[in-house]
Design a protein around this motif. Structure first.
Motif, short mmCIF file in Angstrom:
data_model
loop_
_atom_site.label_atom_id
_atom_site.label_comp_id
_atom_site.label_asym_id
_atom_site.label_seq_id
_atom_site.Cartn_x
_atom_site.Cartn_y
_atom_site.Cartn_z
N ALA A 116 0.86 -1.18 0.00
CA ALA A 116 0.00 0.00 0.00
C ALA A 116 0.90 1.23 0.00
N ILE A 117 0.70 2.12 -0.94
CA ILE A 117 1.40 3.39 -0.87
C ILE A 117 0.84 4.14 0.32
N SER A 118 1.69 4.39 1.29
CA SER A 118 1.25 4.90 2.60
C SER A 118 1.56 6.39 2.72
N ILE A 119 0.52 7.17 3.06
CA ILE A 119 0.68 8.63 3.21
C ILE A 119 1.13 8.93 4.62
N ILE A 120 2.27 9.60 4.75
CA ILE A 120 2.85 9.85 6.07
C ILE A 120 3.07 11.35 6.28
N VAL A 121 2.95 11.76 7.56
CA VAL A 121 3.23 13.14 7.95
C VAL A 121 4.09 13.12 9.22
N HIS A 122 4.49 14.31 9.67
CA HIS A 122 5.28 14.41 10.91
C HIS A 122 4.42 13.95 12.09
N THR A 123 5.08 13.37 13.09
CA THR A 123 4.34 12.82 14.24
C THR A 123 3.56 13.87 15.02
N ASN A 124 3.94 15.14 14.93
CA ASN A 124 3.22 16.20 15.65
C ASN A 124 2.01 16.72 14.88
N ASN A 125 1.80 16.27 13.67
CA ASN A 125 0.68 16.75 12.87
C ASN A 125 -0.62 16.11 13.37
N GLY A 136 0.04 21.93 -5.70
CA GLY A 136 0.22 23.30 -5.22
C GLY A 136 -1.04 24.08 -4.94
N LYS A 137 -2.22 23.44 -5.02
CA LYS A 137 -3.47 24.16 -4.74
C LYS A 137 -3.68 24.35 -3.25
N ILE A 138 -3.23 23.42 -2.45
CA ILE A 138 -3.28 23.55 -0.99
C ILE A 138 -1.84 23.66 -0.50
N LYS A 139 -1.55 24.75 0.22
CA LYS A 139 -0.17 25.00 0.64
C LYS A 139 0.01 25.08 2.14
N ASN A 140 -1.11 25.02 2.92
CA ASN A 140 -1.01 25.17 4.37
C ASN A 140 -1.94 24.15 5.02
N TRP A 141 -1.47 23.52 6.12
CA TRP A 141 -2.28 22.52 6.81
C TRP A 141 -3.57 23.11 7.37
N LYS A 142 -3.62 24.44 7.55
CA LYS A 142 -4.81 25.09 8.08
C LYS A 142 -6.01 24.83 7.17
N ALA A 143 -5.78 24.71 5.88
CA ALA A 143 -6.87 24.47 4.91
C ALA A 143 -7.52 23.11 5.11
N LEU A 144 -6.83 22.20 5.82
CA LEU A 144 -7.37 20.86 6.07
C LEU A 144 -7.77 20.69 7.53
N GLY A 145 -7.88 21.81 8.28
CA GLY A 145 -8.25 21.74 9.70
C GLY A 145 -7.07 21.52 10.61
N GLY A 146 -5.88 21.63 10.09
CA GLY A 146 -4.67 21.45 10.89
C GLY A 146 -4.10 22.76 11.36
N PRO A 147 -2.85 22.75 11.80
CA PRO A 147 -2.20 23.98 12.29
C PRO A 147 -1.88 24.94 11.14
N ASN A 148 -1.64 26.20 11.52
CA ASN A 148 -1.22 27.19 10.52
C ASN A 148 0.26 26.94 10.22
N LEU A 149 0.49 26.02 9.31
CA LEU A 149 1.86 25.54 9.05
C LEU A 149 2.00 25.25 7.55
N PRO A 150 3.00 25.85 6.90
CA PRO A 150 3.20 25.57 5.47
C PRO A 150 3.43 24.08 5.23
N ILE A 151 2.86 23.58 4.15
CA ILE A 151 3.04 22.17 3.78
C ILE A 151 4.30 22.00 2.96
N VAL A 152 5.09 21.00 3.32
CA VAL A 152 6.28 20.64 2.54
C VAL A 152 5.98 19.30 1.86
N ALA A 153 5.78 19.33 0.55
CA ALA A 153 5.46 18.10 -0.19
C ALA A 153 6.75 17.36 -0.54
N VAL A 154 6.80 16.09 -0.15
CA VAL A 154 7.98 15.25 -0.43
C VAL A 154 7.54 14.13 -1.35
N SER A 155 8.19 14.02 -2.50
CA SER A 155 7.79 13.04 -3.51
C SER A 155 8.97 12.17 -3.90
#
Length: 272
Positions: A108-117, A133-152
């Motif tokens: 399964a391709i597993s989606i991971i984030v930082h443990t504090n998210n 690049g349409k969503i750039k901040n975790w705040k848009a998904l109900g998370g903290p006001n924190l810029p998203i760093v996409a790792v691919s």
């Protein structure tokens, strides 16, 4: 005199060819996917413990590297985390190579984030919006006001190919995303970056990162086998024609009950 020299040279060539053939029978090379790599390495070690006369060399580089090696006849087994493309098969056949696929594990391709998210679930559309690049901040998904760093993953990765097909639907990854060469590199980047999101094979997920459910489905044995997890896939080994000799025995071992236990020990899901 010339005839005698010719005969001696011919005999020498035949002897050399026979020696090369004998050596190749005891040498197996596996090349390709970094997702398949831990399974291939663990299986090779177990197989060689019981067959000390066999030497198995396992190399990574990505599924694309493995496919190229199979096409060029420089590997016995191509490890791939995706099915070969029809174009790749055509190129191989033009070179006299006939790729045959053997499924060796479920993943399964597993989606991971930082443990504090605090985010626990994400949708396929939200993942696509992040990586394009349409969503750039975790705040848009109900998370903290924190810029998203996409790792691919980079383009030679089979994991990227499946991610591109099932999530991006061919859309381009935004330019600021980090493109890394291995599952371990993605895991390390996400674990050390509070705003990061990444994706890896299930066997690479550990306590240093937080695993998200996708469309409210957690990647697990049942959800992967019944394909309810939207990013389920199979892992493959490809050979030139039907596997023969020691290569056939090695792949048969990985598909056996003992081999599938090794698959599970590496964090992946069996094919039984």
């Amino acid at each position: 005199m010339k005839t005698k020299i010719y005969i001696i040279a011919l005999v020498s060539m035949i002897i050399a060819a026979l020696n090369l053939s004998a050596a190749s029978k005891n040498q197996i090379t596996c090349t390709g996917s970094t997702t398949v790599l831990p399974i291939a390495q663990a299986a090779a070690e177990s197989y060689m413990d019981n067959h000390p006369e066999i030497n198995i060399s396992v190399r990574g580089g990505g599924s694309g590297v493995g496919v190229a090696a199979l096409q060029n006849g420089t590997t016995d087994i191509c490890n791939s985390s995706r099915p070969m493309k029809s174009k790749e098969i055509s190129v191989a056949k033009a070179k006299g190579i006939n790729p045959v696929a053997y499924a060796i594990a479920n993943d399964a391709i597993s989606i991971i984030v930082h443990t504090n998210n605090p985010i626990k679930d994400i949708t396929i559309q939200q993942i696509k919006d992040i990586y394009t690049g349409k969503i750039k901040n975790w705040k848009a998904l109900g998370g903290p006001n924190l810029p998203i760093v996409a790792v691919s993953r980079d383009v030679s990765s089979g994991t990227f190919e499946v991610f591109n097909e099932k999530v991006l639907a061919g859309a381009k990854v935004e330019g600021s995303a980090q493109l890394l060469a291995s599952n371990n590199a993605v895991l390390s980047a996400v674990s050390n970056t509070p705003g990061a999101i990444g994706y890896v094979g299930l066997g690479y997920v550990n306590e240093t990162v937080k695993l998200l459910s996708v469309n409210r489905v957690i990647p697990a044995v049942a959800s992967v086998k019944n394909n309810s997890y939207p990013l389920a896939r199979k892992l493959y080994m490809y050979t030139n024609g039907n596997a023969k000799g020691e290569v056939e025995k090695l792949i048969g071992f990985i598909q056996s009950e003992k081999g599938q236990k090794i698959v599970e020990e590496q964090g992946f899901i069996n094919i039984k």
